[in-house]
Write a protein that holds these residues in place. Structure first.
Motif, mmCIF file in Angstrom:
data_model
loop_
_atom_site.group_PDB
_atom_site.id
_atom_site.type_symbol
_atom_site.label_atom_id
_atom_site.label_comp_id
_atom_site.label_asym_id
_atom_site.label_seq_id
_atom_site.Cartn_x
_atom_site.Cartn_y
_atom_site.Cartn_z
ATOM 1 N N TRP A 216 1.748 -17.386 3.015
ATOM 2 C CA TRP A 216 0.310 -17.679 2.940
ATOM 3 C C TRP A 216 -0.029 -18.079 1.510
ATOM 4 C CZ3 TRP A 216 -2.856 -15.433 7.223
ATOM 5 C CH2 TRP A 216 -4.169 -15.911 7.208
ATOM 6 N N GLU A 220 -5.834 -19.676 0.760
ATOM 7 C CA GLU A 220 -5.749 -20.606 1.886
ATOM 8 C C GLU A 220 -6.574 -20.116 3.068
ATOM 9 O OE1 GLU A 220 -2.171 -23.209 3.737
ATOM 10 O OE2 GLU A 220 -1.834 -21.054 3.677
ATOM 11 N N ASP A 221 -7.256 -21.036 3.737
ATOM 12 C CA ASP A 221 -8.012 -20.745 4.949
ATOM 13 C C ASP A 221 -7.047 -20.374 6.080
ATOM 14 O OD1 ASP A 221 -8.935 -22.414 7.650
ATOM 15 O OD2 ASP A 221 -10.513 -21.165 6.780
ATOM 16 N N TRP A 223 -7.076 -21.005 9.241
ATOM 17 C CA TRP A 223 -6.731 -22.087 10.160
ATOM 18 C C TRP A 223 -5.760 -23.073 9.517
ATOM 19 C CZ3 TRP A 223 -7.544 -20.699 14.794
ATOM 20 C CH2 TRP A 223 -8.629 -19.868 15.102
ATOM 21 N N LYS A 224 -5.886 -23.259 8.224
ATOM 22 C CA LYS A 224 -4.927 -24.121 7.528
ATOM 23 C C LYS A 224 -3.546 -23.483 7.528
ATOM 24 C CE LYS A 224 -3.687 -27.669 5.042
ATOM 25 N NZ LYS A 224 -3.633 -29.029 5.640
ATOM 26 N N GLU A 227 -2.119 -23.840 11.047
ATOM 27 C CA GLU A 227 -1.736 -25.231 11.317
ATOM 28 C C GLU A 227 -0.392 -25.560 10.665
ATOM 29 O OE1 GLU A 227 -3.596 -29.757 10.804
ATOM 30 O OE2 GLU A 227 -4.514 -28.044 9.780
ATOM 31 N N ARG A 228 -0.231 -25.137 9.434
ATOM 32 C CA ARG A 228 1.005 -25.435 8.709
ATOM 33 C C ARG A 228 2.192 -24.653 9.262
ATOM 34 N NH1 ARG A 228 2.572 -22.658 4.619
ATOM 35 N NH2 ARG A 228 0.472 -21.940 4.115
ATOM 36 N N ASP A 340 -0.478 -28.518 17.934
ATOM 37 C CA ASP A 340 -1.917 -28.747 18.130
ATOM 38 C C ASP A 340 -2.415 -28.055 19.397
ATOM 39 O OD1 ASP A 340 -0.186 -30.755 19.364
ATOM 40 O OD2 ASP A 340 -2.032 -31.679 20.094
#
Length: 475
Positions: A216, A220-221, A223-224, A227-228, A340
């Motif tokens: 992490w 960092e958000d 959701w980001k 996603e990563r 996704d």
């Protein structure tokens, strides 16, 4: 990355080493500490950090399992490369067996200063007959405990580590037990650079596993991050649960089947049996007993003034719970690089999942925080529910569980963005209180987004809860 947190555990290790130091000159200055915890929880990293900070001579041996592995030869090689005085003796004379090896080790341990000996992944050396345990017990009783040494035994197989110290086994009562849990929310907040509310979200997703938290990026958000990480099929977020389950239950497919049923959201015996494919009562009982014994599942009863049989089951590791809900059933999507789809599913179910998953963590936070806000510290903070779920009370403070003699306070948790705890939530809590007791018990609330009513005995937000995990005097 710098070592983060574990201040309580490091203090425990420091105190154990201080005990050895203070006992120099006595007949048996040695101390043994048995450290257990689930895989990938950070046991080895904790002890590595401790040995480096200690500055005393030490050897850190990690046993391995695999083709061609010769544990005794690897142990000897590790000693040679250690900071123990006269370690080169192991290069000159390879011991013939473990009895000779441990005796030879005791011979090079200093008499006038403390030292540390670490045996990591101890279960790989153990067998059902207890042969290695007997060797270790004799070496400890006859030689090692007579040296000022802190012997640290580490293992991930909780059942075998428990057996090590159980009554009737050779090493019974020869070591103090220490269990390592995940990083706490405050440590997670520090590690990822998060504010209190997002830190609790991160703690739920990662389960406080250092290997996942380390991925992490600071600030960092959520959701980001997801996603990563989901875009990488070999990310620790994706694979850690698979590795743990394979190690914990190599042959217990039924237990994994039951875990999946609980992970899908089922909490009662009947519903778990149905979701697991119509399991027979005896089979499900055995599987649940195994999971509860391993500490992976908790079997809970409502805390109230009268007995109840409405037992509910939950997965204790929030990361495993997250994985079983959102990732495990959909791994083929991630293999096809369709993160996704997985991320969309998490977004759709996140609020509902988090609302229930955060409850045990909030109760634990309160148990560490109280007394505060005029509320007393109590032995038990649990929840209350009925079979039909027409009444659910998130927080029940009591003198004992599950059948209490006295209730100290009742409370509600509202963990939503942009939706404070308001008068309607208070009314619901008041109505539910009357189903549990006629007494005017104090009512409290925990909210992620603040409060729109003043008629509460106490109220707590994310910052209050996070403070409960901070070390005395701050970091």
């Amino acid at each position: 990355m710098d070592f983060v947190g574990r201040w309580r555990e490091l203090r425990t290790l420091d105190e154990a080493l201080d005990g050895v130091r203070a006992s120099i000159g006595t007949a048996k200055p040695g101390r043994c500490l048995i450290l257990r915890g689930r895989r990938r929880i950070g046991k080895s990293a904790l002890v590595e950090e401790f040995t480096q900070r200690s500055g005393v001579p030490n050897v850190f041996y990690t046993s391995e399992i695999g083709l061609g592995a010769d544990p005794l030869a690897e142990f000897s090689d590790t000693v040679v490369r250690s900071t123990l005085p006269e370690a080169e003796i192991f290069a000159e004379a390879l011991p013939a067996n473990w009895t000779a090896g441990l005796r030879q080790l005791a011979g090079i341990l200093p008499d006038d200063q403390p030292s540390i000996v670490v045996l990591d992944e101890l279960p790989y050396l153990m067998d059902e007959a207890g042969a290695f345990e007997s060797v270790l017990q004799r070496a400890w009783d006859r030689e090692l405990c007579r040296k000022p040494v802190l012997l640290i035994l580490i293992g991930s197989d909780l059942a075998m580590m428990q057996a090590l110290t159980s009554y009737g086994r050779p090493f019974h009562q020869r070591g103090s037990e220490m269990r390592l849990g995940p990083l706490d929310p405050a440590d997670v907040a520090t590690m990822i650079g998060a504010e209190p509310a997002p830190a609790f979200d991160a703690a739920l997703i990662t389960g406080g596993l250092p290997i996942i938290c380390a991925r992490w990026r600071a600030g960092e958000d959520m959701w980001k991050f997801l996603e990563r990480e989901l875009a990488d099929p070999v990310s620790p977020l994706v694979v850690s649960a698979q590795l743990s389950l394979a190690a914990e239950f190599p042959e217990h497919t039924l237990a994994r089947q039951v875990l999946s049923a609980i992970g899908s959201g089922e909490r009662t015996f009947a519903n778990i049996a149905r979701a697991a494919g119509g399991l027979a009562s005896t089979s499900l009982t055995r599987a649940l007993s195994l999971l509860v014994d391993k500490g992976i599942v908790a079997a809970e009863l409502p805390v109230s003034l009268t007995p109840s049989k409405d037992r509910r089951y939950r997965i204790t590791d929030s990361y495993l719970r997250f994985w079983l809900t959102f990732l495990g059933p959909y791994l083929p999507e991630l293999d096809r690089l369709r993160a996704d789809l997985t991320l969309h599913r998490i977004r759709r179910g996140w609020s509902s999942w988090r609302g229930r998953a955060v409850e045990p963590l909030i109760r634990e936070s309160l148990s560490r925080l109280l007394p505060a806000e005029g509320l007393p510290a109590v032995p038990v903070i649990g929840g209350y529910w009925t079979r039909t779920n027409d009444v659910e009370i998130d927080i029940v403070g009591a003198d004992r569980e599950p059948v209490a003699q006295e209730l100290a306070f009742l409370g509600s948790i509202k963990w939503l963005e942009n939706s404070p705890f308001d008068v309607h939530d208070l009314t619901d809590l008041q109505n539910h209180r009357f189903r549990l007791t006629d007494a005017a018990i104090p009512l409290i609330a925990v909210s992620r987004s603040g409060f729109a009513t003043d008629h509460l005995a106490a109220s707590f937000g994310p910052a209050d809860l996070l403070a409960a995990w901070q070390p005395p005097g701050g970091r």
